[in-house]
Design a protein around this motif. Structure first.
Motif, PDB file in Angstrom:
ATOM      1  N   MET A   1       9.225   5.297 -55.639  1.00  0.00           N
ATOM      2  CA  MET A   1       8.757   4.142 -54.883  1.00  0.00           C
ATOM      3  C   MET A   1       8.410   2.976 -55.804  1.00  0.00           C
ATOM      4  N   SER A   2       7.850   3.252 -56.991  1.00  0.00           N
ATOM      5  CA  SER A   2       7.279   2.187 -57.803  1.00  0.00           C
ATOM      6  C   SER A   2       8.147   1.934 -59.041  1.00  0.00           C
ATOM      7  N   LEU A   3       8.568   0.676 -59.224  1.00  0.00           N
ATOM      8  CA  LEU A   3       9.419   0.330 -60.364  1.00  0.00           C
ATOM      9  C   LEU A   3       8.595   0.155 -61.628  1.00  0.00           C
ATOM     10  N   ALA A   4       9.179   0.572 -62.744  1.00  0.00           N
ATOM     11  CA  ALA A   4       8.517   0.386 -64.028  1.00  0.00           C
ATOM     12  C   ALA A   4       8.635  -1.069 -64.457  1.00  0.00           C
ATOM     13  N   LYS A   5       7.673  -1.502 -65.264  1.00  0.00           N
ATOM     14  CA  LYS A   5       7.706  -2.896 -65.711  1.00  0.00           C
ATOM     15  C   LYS A   5       8.801  -3.068 -66.760  1.00  0.00           C
ATOM     16  N   PRO A   6       9.744  -3.971 -66.498  1.00  0.00           N
ATOM     17  CA  PRO A   6      10.807  -4.186 -67.491  1.00  0.00           C
ATOM     18  C   PRO A   6      10.337  -5.145 -68.578  1.00  0.00           C
TER      19      PRO A   6
ATOM     20  N   ILE B   1       9.933 -20.900 -56.138  1.00  0.00           N
ATOM     21  CA  ILE B   1       9.439 -20.179 -57.317  1.00  0.00           C
ATOM     22  C   ILE B   1      10.087 -18.807 -57.388  1.00  0.00           C
ATOM     23  N   LEU B   2      10.218 -18.144 -56.241  1.00  0.00           N
ATOM     24  CA  LEU B   2      10.858 -16.824 -56.244  1.00  0.00           C
ATOM     25  C   LEU B   2      12.324 -16.940 -56.655  1.00  0.00           C
ATOM     26  N   GLU B   3      12.999 -17.960 -56.135  1.00  0.00           N
ATOM     27  CA  GLU B   3      14.396 -18.161 -56.540  1.00  0.00           C
ATOM     28  C   GLU B   3      14.497 -18.425 -58.031  1.00  0.00           C
ATOM     29  N   ALA B   4      13.538 -19.201 -58.534  1.00  0.00           N
ATOM     30  CA  ALA B   4      13.588 -19.586 -59.951  1.00  0.00           C
ATOM     31  C   ALA B   4      13.425 -18.374 -60.859  1.00  0.00           C
ATOM     32  N   VAL B   5      12.484 -17.491 -60.542  1.00  0.00           N
ATOM     33  CA  VAL B   5      12.289 -16.343 -61.430  1.00  0.00           C
ATOM     34  C   VAL B   5      13.452 -15.378 -61.325  1.00  0.00           C
ATOM     35  N   LYS B   6      14.092 -15.323 -60.163  1.00  0.00           N
ATOM     36  CA  LYS B   6      15.280 -14.472 -60.072  1.00  0.00           C
ATOM     37  C   LYS B   6      16.381 -15.017 -60.973  1.00  0.00           C
TER      38      LYS B   6
ATOM     39  N   PRO C   1      13.326  -7.320 -58.755  1.00  0.00           N
ATOM     40  CA  PRO C   1      12.735  -6.319 -57.847  1.00  0.00           C
ATOM     41  C   PRO C   1      11.333  -5.910 -58.278  1.00  0.00           C
ATOM     42  N   TYR C   2      11.128  -5.808 -59.586  1.00  0.00           N
ATOM     43  CA  TYR C   2       9.793  -5.457 -60.072  1.00  0.00           C
ATOM     44  C   TYR C   2       8.782  -6.540 -59.687  1.00  0.00           C
ATOM     45  N   LEU C   3       9.165  -7.810 -59.864  1.00  0.00           N
ATOM     46  CA  LEU C   3       8.248  -8.904 -59.535  1.00  0.00           C
ATOM     47  C   LEU C   3       7.916  -8.916 -58.047  1.00  0.00           C
ATOM     48  N   ILE C   4       8.935  -8.710 -57.217  1.00  0.00           N
ATOM     49  CA  ILE C   4       8.686  -8.697 -55.766  1.00  0.00           C
ATOM     50  C   ILE C   4       7.759  -7.546 -55.418  1.00  0.00           C
ATOM     51  N   GLN C   5       7.978  -6.404 -56.077  1.00  0.00           N
ATOM     52  CA  GLN C   5       7.094  -5.260 -55.831  1.00  0.00           C
ATOM     53  C   GLN C   5       5.652  -5.615 -56.172  1.00  0.00           C
ATOM     54  N   GLU C   6       5.450  -6.247 -57.324  1.00  0.00           N
ATOM     55  CA  GLU C   6       4.089  -6.574 -57.755  1.00  0.00           C
ATOM     56  C   GLU C   6       3.471  -7.671 -56.900  1.00  0.00           C
TER      57      GLU C   6
ATOM     58  N   ILE D   1       2.564 -10.982 -48.580  1.00  0.00           N
ATOM     59  CA  ILE D   1       2.129 -10.655 -47.217  1.00  0.00           C
ATOM     60  C   ILE D   1       0.897 -11.467 -46.857  1.00  0.00           C
ATOM     61  N   GLU D   2      -0.074 -11.538 -47.792  1.00  0.00           N
ATOM     62  CA  GLU D   2      -1.313 -12.257 -47.504  1.00  0.00           C
ATOM     63  C   GLU D   2      -1.053 -13.728 -47.196  1.00  0.00           C
ATOM     64  N   LEU D   3      -0.173 -14.339 -47.971  1.00  0.00           N
ATOM     65  CA  LEU D   3       0.064 -15.773 -47.815  1.00  0.00           C
ATOM     66  C   LEU D   3       1.182 -16.063 -46.830  1.00  0.00           C
ATOM     67  N   GLY D   4       1.855 -15.014 -46.351  1.00  0.00           N
ATOM     68  CA  GLY D   4       2.916 -15.225 -45.373  1.00  0.00           C
ATOM     69  C   GLY D   4       4.140 -15.903 -45.954  1.00  0.00           C
ATOM     70  N   ILE D   5       4.507 -15.522 -47.181  1.00  0.00           N
ATOM     71  CA  ILE D   5       5.675 -16.117 -47.847  1.00  0.00           C
ATOM     72  C   ILE D   5       6.868 -15.184 -47.659  1.00  0.00           C
ATOM     73  N   SER D   6       7.965 -15.726 -47.131  1.00  0.00           N
ATOM     74  CA  SER D   6       9.195 -14.941 -47.027  1.00  0.00           C
ATOM     75  C   SER D   6       9.960 -15.053 -48.329  1.00  0.00           C
ATOM     76  N   THR D   7      10.644 -13.976 -48.691  1.00  0.00           N
ATOM     77  CA  THR D   7      11.483 -14.052 -49.881  1.00  0.00           C
ATOM     78  C   THR D   7      12.819 -14.702 -49.501  1.00  0.00           C
ATOM     79  N   PRO D   8      13.541 -15.235 -50.477  1.00  0.00           N
ATOM     80  CA  PRO D   8      14.869 -15.785 -50.178  1.00  0.00           C
ATOM     81  C   PRO D   8      15.774 -14.755 -49.501  1.00  0.00           C
ATOM     82  N   GLU D   9      15.628 -13.490 -49.883  1.00  0.00           N
ATOM     83  CA  GLU D   9      16.444 -12.441 -49.283  1.00  0.00           C
ATOM     84  C   GLU D   9      16.128 -12.302 -47.795  1.00  0.00           C
TER      85      GLU D   9
END
Lengths: 92, 134
Positions: A17-22, B92-97, B108-113, B119-127
């Protein structure tokens, strides 16, 4: 708080479920450190290949041609062909 | 802010893991990764940050040889919220991608983190919005 980027990523993934930090820093620097020396070396090889594959044989071909070149004989051939204005062909 | 830190990633040392703001001949104090991150989190945490500072900050940040840490992006997204700027948040999300380049594991790691923040701020991802396809 780790100060060393080597420990940026944990050794294994926590779970599916959880990705490692790259690695996220210095990616371009790493790429350039790898590719620029190769690019530089390949450029030198290309230059050397052109020099010894093209320019040196060309220079040698000219040298070989003119080593046995008889200027007087060629002048007379040109003269008899009528290409000069300053001298007419022999016999006119 | 030290001069050396502006040119982050432009170091001349060939040792593998020097902090990004180090040069072999400079006597400037080297800034650690943590100090760098903290400085940028603070920058975007300014309560009365204005739109220009947000844009300037993001443009400067994107110019560095790194993908910003989730905590910096979190701070930037909250600044977007304070400025009522959803467009910049998604940008900003597009830029970091894009900044991740060929390293497809970073985004994917950044979106996970950032998921709790998104969710709190109600921001949709570009995807989510189908904006990642041409």
């Amino acid at each position: 708080m780790n100060m060393n980027r080597e420990t940026d990523r944990p050794p294994v993934q926590n779970s599916t479920m959880s990705l490692a930090k790259p690695a996220m820093r210095g990616l371009l620097g790493k790429r350039l450190r790898f590719h620029l020396p190769i690019a530089f070396a390949l450029s030198l090889v290309a230059a050397a290949a052109f020099k010894y594959g093209v320019t040196e044989p060309r220079k040698q071909a000219y040298a070989d041609f003119y080593k046995q070149y008889d200027t007087t004989k060629e002048f007379n051939n040109m003269r008899d062909a009528g290409v000069f204005e300053s001298v007419r062909p022999t016999g006119e | 802010m030290t001069h050396a830190s502006v040119f982050r990633g432009n170091h001349k040392c060939t040792t593998m893991r020097t902090p990004l703001a180090s040069r072999c001949y400079s006597h400037a104090k080297v800034e650690t990764d943590e100090e760098f991150d903290a400085r940028w989190v603070t920058y975007f945490s300014k309560p009365d940050i204005d739109a220009w500072e947000l844009k300037k900050g993001m443009n400067t940040l994107i110019g560095y040889d790194l993908v910003p840490e989730p905590k910096i992006l979190d701070s930037a997204l909250r600044a977007c919220r304070r400025l009522n700027d959803l467009a910049s948040a998604i940008r900003i999300l597009e830029a970091v991608k894009d900044k991740s380049g060929p390293h497809k594991d970073i985004y994917p790691y950044l979106i996970q983190e950032l998921q709790p923040t998104l969710i709190e701020l109600g921001i949709s991802t570009p995807e989510d919005l189908g904006m990642d396809k041409l």
